[in-house]
Design a protein around this motif. Sequence first.
Motif, PDB file in Angstrom:
ATOM      1  N   ALA A   1      24.678  21.375  -4.243  1.00 53.24           N
ATOM      2  CA  ALA A   1      25.934  20.666  -4.499  1.00 53.24           C
ATOM      3  C   ALA A   1      25.845  20.040  -5.879  1.00 53.24           C
ATOM      4  CB  ALA A   1      26.163  19.595  -3.438  1.00 53.24           C
ATOM      5  N   ARG A   2      26.991  19.759  -6.450  1.00 48.73           N
ATOM      6  CA  ARG A   2      27.033  19.112  -7.758  1.00 48.73           C
ATOM      7  C   ARG A   2      28.156  18.086  -7.748  1.00 48.73           C
ATOM      8  NH1 ARG A   2      26.258  21.250 -13.652  1.00 48.73           N
ATOM      9  NH2 ARG A   2      24.234  21.372 -12.717  1.00 48.73           N
ATOM     10  N   ASP A   3      27.835  16.894  -8.238  1.00 53.10           N
ATOM     11  CA  ASP A   3      28.817  15.824  -8.343  1.00 53.10           C
ATOM     12  C   ASP A   3      28.713  15.247  -9.747  1.00 53.10           C
ATOM     13  OD1 ASP A   3      30.660  13.864  -7.837  1.00 53.10           O
ATOM     14  OD2 ASP A   3      29.361  12.681  -6.550  1.00 53.10           O
TER      15      ASP A   3
ATOM     16  N   HIS B   1      30.219  20.708  -0.877  1.00 51.19           N
ATOM     17  CA  HIS B   1      30.653  19.439  -1.450  1.00 51.19           C
ATOM     18  C   HIS B   1      29.488  18.451  -1.337  1.00 51.19           C
ATOM     19  CE1 HIS B   1      32.900  15.694  -1.895  1.00 51.19           C
ATOM     20  NE2 HIS B   1      33.830  16.432  -2.495  1.00 51.19           N
ATOM     21  N   PRO B   2      29.295  17.587  -2.330  1.00 45.72           N
ATOM     22  CA  PRO B   2      28.176  16.635  -2.274  1.00 45.72           C
ATOM     23  C   PRO B   2      28.125  15.811  -0.986  1.00 45.72           C
ATOM     24  CG  PRO B   2      29.129  16.605  -4.455  1.00 45.72           C
ATOM     25  CD  PRO B   2      30.017  17.496  -3.605  1.00 45.72           C
ATOM     26  N   ILE B   3      29.278  15.473  -0.430  1.00 44.60           N
ATOM     27  CA  ILE B   3      29.288  14.676   0.803  1.00 44.60           C
ATOM     28  C   ILE B   3      28.719  15.475   1.984  1.00 44.60           C
ATOM     29  CG2 ILE B   3      31.605  15.250   1.644  1.00 44.60           C
ATOM     30  CD1 ILE B   3      31.947  12.227   2.196  1.00 44.60           C
ATOM     31  N   ASP B   4      28.753  16.810   1.879  1.00 39.62           N
ATOM     32  CA  ASP B   4      28.274  17.668   2.966  1.00 39.62           C
ATOM     33  C   ASP B   4      26.809  18.075   2.823  1.00 39.62           C
ATOM     34  OD1 ASP B   4      30.795  17.667   4.147  1.00 39.62           O
ATOM     35  OD2 ASP B   4      31.447  19.430   3.012  1.00 39.62           O
TER      36      ASP B   4
ATOM     37  N   GLU C   1      22.896  16.868  -9.523  1.00 43.36           N
ATOM     38  CA  GLU C   1      22.690  18.126  -8.809  1.00 43.36           C
ATOM     39  C   GLU C   1      21.906  17.823  -7.535  1.00 43.36           C
ATOM     40  OE1 GLU C   1      22.982  22.224  -8.180  1.00 43.36           O
ATOM     41  OE2 GLU C   1      23.794  21.183  -9.920  1.00 43.36           O
ATOM     42  N   TYR C   2      22.392  18.312  -6.397  1.00 38.00           N
ATOM     43  CA  TYR C   2      21.723  18.157  -5.112  1.00 38.00           C
ATOM     44  C   TYR C   2      21.142  19.504  -4.729  1.00 38.00           C
ATOM     45  CZ  TYR C   2      24.688  14.004  -4.858  1.00 38.00           C
ATOM     46  OH  TYR C   2      25.321  12.820  -5.114  1.00 38.00           O
ATOM     47  N   GLY C   3      19.856  19.511  -4.366  1.00 34.45           N
ATOM     48  CA  GLY C   3      19.229  20.750  -3.927  1.00 34.45           C
ATOM     49  C   GLY C   3      18.531  21.453  -5.061  1.00 34.45           C
ATOM     50  N   PRO C   4      18.129  22.669  -4.821  1.00 36.92           N
ATOM     51  CA  PRO C   4      18.485  23.470  -3.652  1.00 36.92           C
ATOM     52  C   PRO C   4      17.628  23.119  -2.434  1.00 36.92           C
ATOM     53  CG  PRO C   4      17.077  24.761  -5.066  1.00 36.92           C
ATOM     54  CD  PRO C   4      17.316  23.437  -5.769  1.00 36.92           C
TER      55      PRO C   4
END
Length: 139
Positions: A49-51, A14-17, A55-58
Amino acid sequence: MAPPDARAARLRVHPIDFAPVVAGSKLEVRLPGELPHAADVPCPVKIHARDDSVEYGPALAVLLEWWHEPLGAISAQSIANEGFESLDEFRNYWRARHPDRGFRPLSQVTVFKVRPWQGDADREHFALAIFDRMYGDAL
């Protein structure tokens, strides 16, 4: 051409994590359901993560182990590994993250225990481990 089992392990959080997992303040991630996972552990894993459109990461981490359990079976140590001080805090987090499911103690989750990537030391260790796993029988 790479052998079919030479693909990267991925873990979508999850994006928050995302930031707490990458920073190492969250060492366990629970995802709803019994997710199939075939990675030999420990192994490198790409965290992403994706919100909506972001896109967060990798980012790299190490997947230490994974298992299935009922959500309500979370231990005191796992609550701390999730980054919380109490079961109540974890329950509130879970309900906010999964408003459609809520906190159902008997529902199955998949738990991924991770640690942050430790640079060149992990790179060298896992490069040798992957080589040995893929080609060791021919040495």
